[in-house]
Write a protein that holds these residues in place. Structure first.
Motif, short mmCIF file in Angstrom:
data_model
loop_
_atom_site.label_atom_id
_atom_site.label_comp_id
_atom_site.label_asym_id
_atom_site.label_seq_id
_atom_site.Cartn_x
_atom_site.Cartn_y
_atom_site.Cartn_z
N ASN A 33 1.00 -1.39 -0.15
CA ASN A 33 -0.15 -0.10 0.10
C ASN A 33 1.07 0.81 -0.06
OD1 ASN A 33 -2.46 -1.19 0.20
ND2 ASN A 33 -1.91 -1.90 2.07
N ARG A 34 2.13 1.12 0.35
CA ARG A 34 2.99 2.16 -0.43
C ARG A 34 4.17 2.45 -0.79
NH1 ARG A 34 4.22 3.02 7.20
NH2 ARG A 34 2.00 3.30 7.03
N GLY A 35 4.63 2.99 -0.82
CA GLY A 35 5.70 3.11 -1.91
C GLY A 35 5.29 3.48 -3.42
N PRO A 36 6.98 4.13 -4.16
CA PRO A 36 5.70 4.67 -5.35
C PRO A 36 6.03 3.52 -6.71
CG PRO A 36 8.75 4.13 -5.29
CD PRO A 36 7.89 4.34 -4.03
N VAL A 37 5.31 4.22 -7.25
CA VAL A 37 4.69 3.38 -8.75
C VAL A 37 5.27 3.26 -9.58
CG1 VAL A 37 3.27 2.42 -10.70
CG2 VAL A 37 1.99 2.52 -8.23
N VAL A 38 6.91 2.12 -10.16
CA VAL A 38 8.09 2.37 -10.70
C VAL A 38 7.70 1.89 -12.61
CG1 VAL A 38 10.73 2.64 -11.34
CG2 VAL A 38 9.84 3.02 -8.50
N ALA A 39 7.94 3.07 -13.12
CA ALA A 39 7.69 2.17 -14.88
C ALA A 39 9.28 2.70 -14.95
CB ALA A 39 6.70 2.96 -15.59
N VAL A 40 9.45 0.56 -16.01
CA VAL A 40 11.53 0.68 -16.15
C VAL A 40 11.13 0.56 -17.88
CG1 VAL A 40 13.37 -0.77 -15.78
CG2 VAL A 40 12.08 -0.44 -13.80
N THR A 41 12.12 1.00 -18.29
CA THR A 41 11.85 0.83 -20.07
C THR A 41 13.05 0.20 -20.30
OG1 THR A 41 13.03 2.88 -20.92
CG2 THR A 41 10.63 3.27 -20.87
N GLY A 42 13.13 -0.50 -21.56
CA GLY A 42 14.39 -1.44 -21.85
C GLY A 42 14.54 -2.30 -20.08
N ALA A 43 13.09 -2.91 -20.06
CA ALA A 43 12.69 -3.95 -19.23
C ALA A 43 13.24 -5.12 -19.59
CB ALA A 43 11.83 -3.27 -17.90
N ALA A 44 13.16 -5.85 -20.10
CA ALA A 44 13.42 -7.18 -20.57
C ALA A 44 15.08 -7.69 -20.63
CB ALA A 44 12.96 -7.71 -22.30
N THR A 45 15.98 -6.96 -20.77
CA THR A 45 17.58 -6.92 -21.44
C THR A 45 17.90 -5.97 -20.52
OG1 THR A 45 17.52 -5.78 -23.24
CG2 THR A 45 16.96 -8.59 -23.39
N GLY A 46 19.29 -6.78 -20.32
CA GLY A 46 20.70 -5.72 -19.49
C GLY A 46 20.19 -5.64 -18.03
N ILE A 47 21.23 -4.35 -18.13
CA ILE A 47 20.77 -3.86 -16.76
C ILE A 47 19.28 -3.54 -16.62
CG2 ILE A 47 20.98 -1.55 -15.46
CD1 ILE A 47 23.71 -0.84 -17.30
N GLY A 48 18.58 -3.35 -17.27
CA GLY A 48 16.98 -3.10 -17.47
C GLY A 48 16.53 -4.47 -16.80
N GLU A 49 16.58 -4.99 -17.39
CA GLU A 49 16.29 -6.68 -16.30
C GLU A 49 16.20 -6.73 -14.90
OE1 GLU A 49 15.90 -11.31 -17.95
OE2 GLU A 49 17.84 -10.52 -18.12
N LEU A 50 17.98 -6.98 -14.84
CA LEU A 50 18.44 -6.25 -13.32
C LEU A 50 17.42 -5.76 -12.57
CD1 LEU A 50 21.80 -6.75 -14.19
CD2 LEU A 50 20.62 -8.52 -13.56
N LEU A 51 17.22 -4.05 -13.56
CA LEU A 51 16.86 -3.48 -12.01
C LEU A 51 14.85 -3.33 -12.21
CD1 LEU A 51 16.65 -0.39 -10.53
CD2 LEU A 51 15.89 0.40 -12.63
N THR A 52 14.06 -4.21 -13.22
CA THR A 52 12.50 -4.27 -12.41
C THR A 52 13.04 -5.58 -11.86
OG1 THR A 52 12.24 -3.77 -15.24
CG2 THR A 52 10.97 -5.46 -14.62
N ALA A 53 13.64 -6.62 -11.82
CA ALA A 53 13.59 -8.24 -10.98
C ALA A 53 13.73 -7.42 -9.64
CB ALA A 53 14.74 -8.43 -11.09
N HIS A 54 14.78 -6.29 -9.72
CA HIS A 54 15.28 -5.69 -8.05
C HIS A 54 14.34 -5.36 -7.78
CE1 HIS A 54 17.75 -4.09 -4.64
NE2 HIS A 54 17.63 -2.82 -5.29
#
Length: 383
Positions: A33-54
């Protein structure tokens, strides 16, 4: 009241579907119920994938919206499949508090014009779309390369130092334009905050002119230069991006290991010897080899192996962030990652090519090839 017999209790748990009796790994996660909603572009590979999972695994994040041209493997995220240059991305960002824009193409093999068109148009579209639907923060990830690699750079540079890079190195022109767009966006869209993260030499599943430098049989050193190496492991970049997404830090800041390594330390730690060339020979050959298509890296990339561009990471330190990796550890990880690869003057070779060419001899052969081409062109002009 006495507790049930353990065997009875175990049998009851097998048939009782209530969450409190479910095995821990199968219990549904409590609603966030708390915390931001975060959108990540380039989320399927590389740094984007790592950040999305994290972020998807973090209790500090309410929801993760993942955007890419294909669906990735992070099932906990809400996926939208589209090109970031598509204006329809605005609707996909609706409801997000923060956008972390990682959909960039910095591939050495990509056509430069196509790469720039994707990177610049994509960033423009994301910034405009984010502002249109009420996103209040966009995080851009560029590189400390924007400071420029120059002989008179302070060591380390301050994070607010002038950006003196030029567009002569791979992708740096795109990164400078992305930063310009980031600075302009809050003026065009009041209420939009833009944070810029600048990693140093990024290591961990990356393929750049700087990682390929360590795939060579000899480390090319330009005579009279004073290289200094400051690395950034992708794990540390991910946590720094998380700090930005959680609004623990804003503005423009660098991320990387503490301190730096001199060239002599790199050679000692790696066990790879140097090949030293005069500046005119190295730069001239690099330019000719790129011009005739033998190497993917322009001559401007060489400056980042010649001059220091290490930078302070004090702004992150001030908010409590610390790197988990040291420069020595990241260099060791890089050497393990590139083991078995063979690169000369930025061009990847197959094993057979590398074996036949030999160590320093292969570099000399490439330099010689450029000289032959130059002589041939001169001969044609005289005819």
């Amino acid at each position: 009241m006495s507790s049930p017999d353990p065997q009875v209790r175990a049998a009851r748990n097998l048939t009782d579907p209530s969450p409190e009796n479910a095995p821990e790994e199968k219990r549904p996660r409590a609603p966030r119920n708390r915390g931001p909603v975060v959108a990540v572009t380039g989320a399927a590979t590389g740094i984007g994938e790592l950040l999305t999972a994290h972020l998807a695994a973090s209790d500090a994040i309410k929801q993760v919206i993942a955007i890419d041209e294909r669906r990735g493997d992070v099932s906990e995220a809400t996926w939208h499949i589209l090109d970031v240059r598509d204006p329809a991305i605005a609707e996909k960002l609706r409801g997000a508090d923060v956008v972390v824009h990682l959909a960039l193409d910095l591939d050495l093999e990509t056509d430069p014009a196509a790469r720039t068109a994707y990177n610049v148009r994509g960033t423009q579209t994301v910034l405009t779309a984010a502002a249109a639907v009420g996103v209040h923060r966009v995080v851009l990830c560029t590189s400390a390369m924007v400071y420029g690699a120059l002989a008179d750079n302070d060591v380390p540079l301050s994070e607010d130092a002038e950006l003196r890079a030029t567009a002569e190195a791979t992708g740096v022109g795109d990164l400078l334009e992305i930063e310009r767009l980031g600075r302009r966006a809050p003026r065009a869209h009041p209420g939009l905050n833009v944070t810029v993260v600048r990693p140093t030499v990024l290591i961990g599943g990356t393929d750049t002119a700087l990682t390929r430098y360590f795939e060579s049989p000899r480390l090319l050193v330009v005579a009279g230069s004073r290289p200094a190496w400051q690395f950034c492991h992708v794990d540390d970049l991910v946590t720094a991006l998380e700090y930005a997404a959680l609004e623990k830090i804003d503005g423009e800041f660098a991320v990387g290991c503490d301190g730096w390594l001199e060239q002599e330390e790199v050679e000692e730690l790696s066990g790879v010897r140097r090949m030293e060339l005069p500046s005119a020979v190295a730069l001239g050959a690099a330019a000719r080899l790129h011009r005739i298509g033998l190497t993917p890296s322009p001559a401007g990339d060489l400056a980042y192996t010649m001059h220091p561009w290490v930078v302070s990471v004090s702004r992150l330190h001030d908010v409590g962030w610390r790197p988990k990796w040291t420069n020595e550890e990241v260099l060791g990880a890089l050497l393990e990652e590139v083991e078995g690869r063979h690169t000369l003057a930025g061009r990847r070779l197959g094993r057979k090519d590398a074996t036949a060419a030999g160590a320093a001899g292969a570099t000399v052969a490439l330099l010689g090839a450029a000289a032959v081409v130059r002589r041939a062109r001169r001969a044609r002009r005289r005819i």
